[in-house]
Design a protein around this motif. Structure first.
Motif, PDB file in Angstrom:
ATOM      1  N   LYS A  24       0.822  -1.213   0.000  1.00 51.69           N
ATOM      2  CA  LYS A  24       0.000   0.000   0.000  1.00 51.69           C
ATOM      3  C   LYS A  24       0.853   1.258   0.000  1.00 51.69           C
ATOM      4  O   LYS A  24       1.917   1.317   0.598  1.00 51.69           O
ATOM      5  CB  LYS A  24      -0.915   0.007   1.232  1.00 51.69           C
ATOM      6  CG  LYS A  24      -2.035  -1.006   1.172  1.00 51.69           C
ATOM      7  CD  LYS A  24      -2.938  -0.886   2.393  1.00 51.69           C
ATOM      8  CE  LYS A  24      -4.100  -1.878   2.330  1.00 51.69           C
ATOM      9  NZ  LYS A  24      -4.984  -1.752   3.520  1.00 51.69           N
ATOM     10  N   PHE A  25       0.334   2.264  -0.686  1.00 54.75           N
ATOM     11  CA  PHE A  25       0.959   3.577  -0.706  1.00 54.75           C
ATOM     12  C   PHE A  25       0.847   4.212   0.676  1.00 54.75           C
ATOM     13  O   PHE A  25      -0.218   4.178   1.302  1.00 54.75           O
ATOM     14  CB  PHE A  25       0.267   4.454  -1.750  1.00 54.75           C
ATOM     15  CG  PHE A  25       0.744   5.887  -1.786  1.00 54.75           C
ATOM     16  CD1 PHE A  25       1.733   6.270  -2.675  1.00 54.75           C
ATOM     17  CD2 PHE A  25       0.200   6.846  -0.943  1.00 54.75           C
ATOM     18  CE1 PHE A  25       2.180   7.584  -2.709  1.00 54.75           C
ATOM     19  CE2 PHE A  25       0.632   8.153  -0.970  1.00 54.75           C
ATOM     20  CZ  PHE A  25       1.625   8.530  -1.856  1.00 54.75           C
ATOM     21  N   LEU A  26       1.931   4.791   1.153  1.00 57.24           N
ATOM     22  CA  LEU A  26       1.918   5.471   2.449  1.00 57.24           C
ATOM     23  C   LEU A  26       1.971   6.991   2.269  1.00 57.24           C
ATOM     24  O   LEU A  26       1.132   7.716   2.769  1.00 57.24           O
ATOM     25  CB  LEU A  26       3.085   4.999   3.304  1.00 57.24           C
ATOM     26  CG  LEU A  26       3.055   3.521   3.696  1.00 57.24           C
ATOM     27  CD1 LEU A  26       4.346   3.114   4.402  1.00 57.24           C
ATOM     28  CD2 LEU A  26       1.841   3.224   4.587  1.00 57.24           C
ATOM     29  N   TYR A  27       2.968   7.459   1.538  1.00 53.69           N
ATOM     30  CA  TYR A  27       3.079   8.873   1.220  1.00 53.69           C
ATOM     31  C   TYR A  27       4.197   9.040   0.199  1.00 53.69           C
ATOM     32  O   TYR A  27       4.960   8.103  -0.069  1.00 53.69           O
ATOM     33  CB  TYR A  27       3.365   9.725   2.467  1.00 53.69           C
ATOM     34  CG  TYR A  27       4.726   9.489   3.095  1.00 53.69           C
ATOM     35  CD1 TYR A  27       5.838  10.254   2.728  1.00 53.69           C
ATOM     36  CD2 TYR A  27       4.905   8.506   4.063  1.00 53.69           C
ATOM     37  CE1 TYR A  27       7.083  10.028   3.296  1.00 53.69           C
ATOM     38  CE2 TYR A  27       6.141   8.286   4.644  1.00 53.69           C
ATOM     39  CZ  TYR A  27       7.235   9.055   4.247  1.00 53.69           C
ATOM     40  OH  TYR A  27       8.467   8.828   4.809  1.00 53.69           O
ATOM     41  N   ALA A  28       4.290  10.211  -0.387  1.00 57.51           N
ATOM     42  CA  ALA A  28       5.379  10.515  -1.306  1.00 57.51           C
ATOM     43  C   ALA A  28       6.174  11.687  -0.769  1.00 57.51           C
ATOM     44  O   ALA A  28       5.624  12.582  -0.116  1.00 57.51           O
ATOM     45  CB  ALA A  28       4.839  10.846  -2.691  1.00 57.51           C
ATOM     46  N   GLN A  29       7.475  11.652  -1.013  1.00 60.48           N
ATOM     47  CA  GLN A  29       8.361  12.756  -0.652  1.00 60.48           C
ATOM     48  C   GLN A  29       8.756  13.463  -1.943  1.00 60.48           C
ATOM     49  O   GLN A  29       9.304  12.857  -2.854  1.00 60.48           O
ATOM     50  CB  GLN A  29       9.593  12.234   0.080  1.00 60.48           C
ATOM     51  CG  GLN A  29      10.585  13.315   0.497  1.00 60.48           C
ATOM     52  CD  GLN A  29      11.777  12.742   1.232  1.00 60.48           C
ATOM     53  OE1 GLN A  29      11.656  11.755   1.967  1.00 60.48           O
ATOM     54  NE2 GLN A  29      12.945  13.346   1.030  1.00 60.48           N
ATOM     55  N   ALA A  30       8.425  14.754  -2.027  1.00 61.82           N
ATOM     56  CA  ALA A  30       8.609  15.472  -3.284  1.00 61.82           C
ATOM     57  C   ALA A  30       9.289  16.811  -3.065  1.00 61.82           C
ATOM     58  O   ALA A  30       9.176  17.411  -1.982  1.00 61.82           O
ATOM     59  CB  ALA A  30       7.248  15.704  -3.955  1.00 61.82           C
ATOM     60  N   ASN A  31       9.981  17.288  -4.095  1.00 59.82           N
ATOM     61  CA  ASN A  31      10.537  18.639  -4.025  1.00 59.82           C
ATOM     62  C   ASN A  31       9.522  19.633  -4.596  1.00 59.82           C
ATOM     63  O   ASN A  31       8.429  19.254  -5.028  1.00 59.82           O
ATOM     64  CB  ASN A  31      11.881  18.720  -4.759  1.00 59.82           C
ATOM     65  CG  ASN A  31      11.757  18.376  -6.239  1.00 59.82           C
ATOM     66  OD1 ASN A  31      10.675  18.472  -6.826  1.00 59.82           O
ATOM     67  ND2 ASN A  31      12.860  17.982  -6.852  1.00 59.82           N
ATOM     68  N   GLN A  32       9.892  20.893  -4.611  1.00 60.45           N
ATOM     69  CA  GLN A  32       8.949  21.930  -5.015  1.00 60.45           C
ATOM     70  C   GLN A  32       8.566  21.824  -6.495  1.00 60.45           C
ATOM     71  O   GLN A  32       7.489  22.274  -6.894  1.00 60.45           O
ATOM     72  CB  GLN A  32       9.516  23.334  -4.711  1.00 60.45           C
ATOM     73  CG  GLN A  32      10.565  23.850  -5.664  1.00 60.45           C
ATOM     74  CD  GLN A  32      11.948  23.277  -5.374  1.00 60.45           C
ATOM     75  OE1 GLN A  32      12.134  22.523  -4.427  1.00 60.45           O
ATOM     76  NE2 GLN A  32      12.915  23.650  -6.192  1.00 60.45           N
ATOM     77  N   GLU A  33       9.408  21.222  -7.313  1.00 68.10           N
ATOM     78  CA  GLU A  33       9.097  21.131  -8.742  1.00 68.10           C
ATOM     79  C   GLU A  33       7.911  20.198  -8.989  1.00 68.10           C
ATOM     80  O   GLU A  33       7.036  20.494  -9.805  1.00 68.10           O
ATOM     81  CB  GLU A  33      10.334  20.662  -9.513  1.00 68.10           C
ATOM     82  CG  GLU A  33      11.465  21.679  -9.500  1.00 68.10           C
ATOM     83  CD  GLU A  33      12.665  21.212 -10.287  1.00 68.10           C
ATOM     84  OE1 GLU A  33      12.618  20.096 -10.852  1.00 68.10           O
ATOM     85  OE2 GLU A  33      13.663  21.953 -10.340  1.00 68.10           O
ATOM     86  N   PHE A  34       7.868  19.067  -8.298  1.00 68.09           N
ATOM     87  CA  PHE A  34       6.736  18.148  -8.465  1.00 68.09           C
ATOM     88  C   PHE A  34       5.462  18.766  -7.907  1.00 68.09           C
ATOM     89  O   PHE A  34       4.393  18.669  -8.512  1.00 68.09           O
ATOM     90  CB  PHE A  34       7.015  16.817  -7.766  1.00 68.09           C
ATOM     91  CG  PHE A  34       5.864  15.847  -7.848  1.00 68.09           C
ATOM     92  CD1 PHE A  34       5.621  15.144  -9.013  1.00 68.09           C
ATOM     93  CD2 PHE A  34       5.005  15.662  -6.772  1.00 68.09           C
ATOM     94  CE1 PHE A  34       4.550  14.256  -9.114  1.00 68.09           C
ATOM     95  CE2 PHE A  34       3.933  14.784  -6.855  1.00 68.09           C
ATOM     96  CZ  PHE A  34       3.708  14.081  -8.034  1.00 68.09           C
ATOM     97  N   LEU A  81       6.601  28.271  -6.888  1.00 70.21           N
ATOM     98  CA  LEU A  81       7.102  27.928  -5.554  1.00 70.21           C
ATOM     99  C   LEU A  81       8.578  28.255  -5.391  1.00 70.21           C
ATOM    100  O   LEU A  81       9.378  28.084  -6.324  1.00 70.21           O
ATOM    101  CB  LEU A  81       6.887  26.437  -5.286  1.00 70.21           C
ATOM    102  CG  LEU A  81       5.427  25.976  -5.163  1.00 70.21           C
ATOM    103  CD1 LEU A  81       5.360  24.461  -5.105  1.00 70.21           C
ATOM    104  CD2 LEU A  81       4.770  26.579  -3.939  1.00 70.21           C
ATOM    105  N   GLU A  82       8.940  28.726  -4.206  1.00 66.27           N
ATOM    106  CA  GLU A  82      10.343  28.929  -3.864  1.00 66.27           C
ATOM    107  C   GLU A  82      10.978  27.579  -3.559  1.00 66.27           C
ATOM    108  O   GLU A  82      10.311  26.645  -3.119  1.00 66.27           O
ATOM    109  CB  GLU A  82      10.450  29.830  -2.623  1.00 66.27           C
ATOM    110  CG  GLU A  82      10.127  31.289  -2.898  1.00 66.27           C
ATOM    111  CD  GLU A  82      11.265  32.036  -3.557  1.00 66.27           C
ATOM    112  OE1 GLU A  82      12.173  31.377  -4.119  1.00 66.27           O
ATOM    113  OE2 GLU A  82      11.243  33.271  -3.523  1.00 66.27           O
TER     114      GLU A  82
END
Length: 476
Positions: free
Chosen positions: A286-296, A395-396
């Motif tokens: 199961k998906f838990l969460y995603a870690q993303a930078n400001q570009e995504f 986004l900065e």
């Protein structure tokens, strides 16, 4: 026509119903009503969410559209310090449309049009025109005409008047149309036998005609129903609620990650791929969460600028939203060119551009900007966008965000994530990190799933993703 007057306008429909089944068979309406339906295709996704939020108020569940509502709410809750300017956030929260002028002429307008804001030059150049920029980024000096005047933000009033009732907005006001329960539109010249055959109506003997009056509130409810129900007219007129079954929609048009249109099968050479770290529970997948930078995250927020018809174009009319798919296909394939007000109107409706100045440099989807308008503003010259384009981002950075399955976006916080995993009884040893590259195909998948699912990232990236089934050590 003023907004106050429009609120009191009512449109009449002749509706053929099957009373025993509490079902609308079809409705007959003039082009005023058809223009309103077609206006749905021109609304940016963020505008739709805003309109429904305003209509349903505190009832968040009633206003929910897939994962878009959570995405919009995240945007609203994110502190302004995350954005390059305060105007950048407001541009995303209040996306404008390239059809703003047309909304003025609709009998009923659900668009909740915001005033157009522009930067304009305080000096008049040697051509006796002002330079104007429609960008959200603050510009200090005008370089277009080398006058170096200060650029100030101003709402420039539109010089437009509502058209006479005999004029058209999108379609010519001289004929009537048949609209099916699932928003297929047929010209009345199709004939009764042709209409019955095309719509597959088998029990006309049990049908009866009723007259229905619709106002702005009903049209807003119809907008919501068209995005959430396969039978929006029955939902509205017969007070019948039938939510679309997500699984049936996937069966009809294919899973969003498995049946993408031709436009998504070839990468845009000008677009870049974005990295996304997806956390998955090993034991369940199961998906838990995603870690993303400001570009995504900027890519996600920028999707709110895309008109609904633009989404349909990107997905070849297969967004898995039954009524909107039908409305789009009717516009593209069924309604003949002779019914539209101009030779280019059909193409504008089925390939609507993003409003000028709103495409981020981090965009993945092949979006097109609408050219700057020329005709509706006093003493202004609309300059070339190349000289006025700001940073090209919202986004900065660098920043790190947590993106949840329903596209809720929050600043990344390790303590908060650990607490959430503990609440779900997920051991940190049961968490696996998978790094994904988000390109055109994946972006289309996310856009498609966002309209229909509250588990958009699971549906778009994980379900049927064979790469996740490879043994560790093999290249993904």
């Amino acid at each position: 026509m003023s907004d106050d007057v429009k609120k009191d306008v009512r449109l009449s429909l002749n509706v053929m119903i099957h009373k025993e089944k509490a079902k609308v068979l079809f409705a007959e309406a003039d082009s005023h009503f058809v223009d309103i339906l077609l206006s749905f295709l021109t609304l940016p996704l963020g505008r739709i969410v805003k309109v429904l939020n305003n209509h349903y108020g505190d009832d968040a569940e009633a206003a929910t559209i897939g994962s878009l509502s959570c995405l919009y709410r995240s945007l609203a809750n994110l502190d302004s310090s995350h954005f390059v300017t305060k105007g950048a956030k407001q541009t995303l929260l209040n996306p404008t449309s390239s059809f703003e002028v047309a909304y003025e002429k609709l009998k009923l307008d659900v668009s909740d049009s915001p005033p157009a804001e522009y930067f304009y030059c305080t000096k008049v150049n040697h051509h006796e025109f002002r330079c104007v920029s429609a960008y959200y980024d603050k510009i200090n000096y005008c370089h277009e005409c080398r006058c170096f005047g200060m650029m100030s933000k101003k709402v420039v009033p539109k010089k437009i008047q509502a058209a006479a009732s005999s004029d058209g907005v999108f379609t010519l006001h001289k004929d009537s149309f048949i609209i099916s329960d699932d928003l297929r539109i047929l010209p009345n010249e199709t004939g009764i036998l042709g209409i019955i055959a095309i719509l597959g109506i088998a029990d006309m003997d049990e049908a009866e005609i009723i007259k229905v009056d619709l106002g702005l509130s009903e049209i807003t409810k119809l907008l919501k129903a068209s995005l959430t129900s396969p039978t929006p007219l029955s939902d509205l007129i017969m007070n019948k609620t039938q939510e679309m079954n997500i699984n049936s929609r996937m069966m009809e048009s294919g899973h969003p990650n498995m049946s993408l249109p031709e436009i998504a099968r070839e990468e845009n050479p000008k677009s870049r791929k974005l990295s996304l770290k997806v956390m998955i529970q090993k034991s369940s997948g199961k998906f838990l969460y995603a870690q993303a930078n400001q570009e995504f995250v900027e890519f996600l927020f920028s999707c709110l600028n895309i008109p609904l018809g633009g989404v349909e174009h990107l997905l070849s009319g297969k967004a898995c939203v039954t009524a909107i798919d039908n409305l789009y296909r009717s516009t593209l394939d069924v309604i003949d060119d002779k019914y539209f007000t101009t030779n280019t109107m059909k193409e504008r409706l089925t390939k609507p551009n993003v409003v000028h100045g709103c495409i981020s440099k981090h965009h993945i989807l092949p979006l097109v900007e609408e050219p700057l308008p020329f005709a509706y503003y006093d003493d202004c010259y609309f300059s070339s966008s190349k000289l006025y384009k700001g940073p090209g981002r919202y986004l900065e950075g660098p920043r790190t965000y947590q993106v949840k399955d329903d596209l809720t976006v929050v600043p990344f916080c390790t303590v908060s994530i650990l607490s959430s995993l503990r609440a779900k009884r997920v051991s940190i040893s049961d968490v696996e990190e998978v790094e994904m590259q988000i390109g055109l195909k994946e972006a289309c998948s996310i856009l498609k799933a966002s309209l229909t699912s509250t588990t958009a990232l699971t549906d778009a990236l994980l379900t049927h993703n064979k790469s996740l089934e490879q043994p560790k050590g093999e290249e993904v």
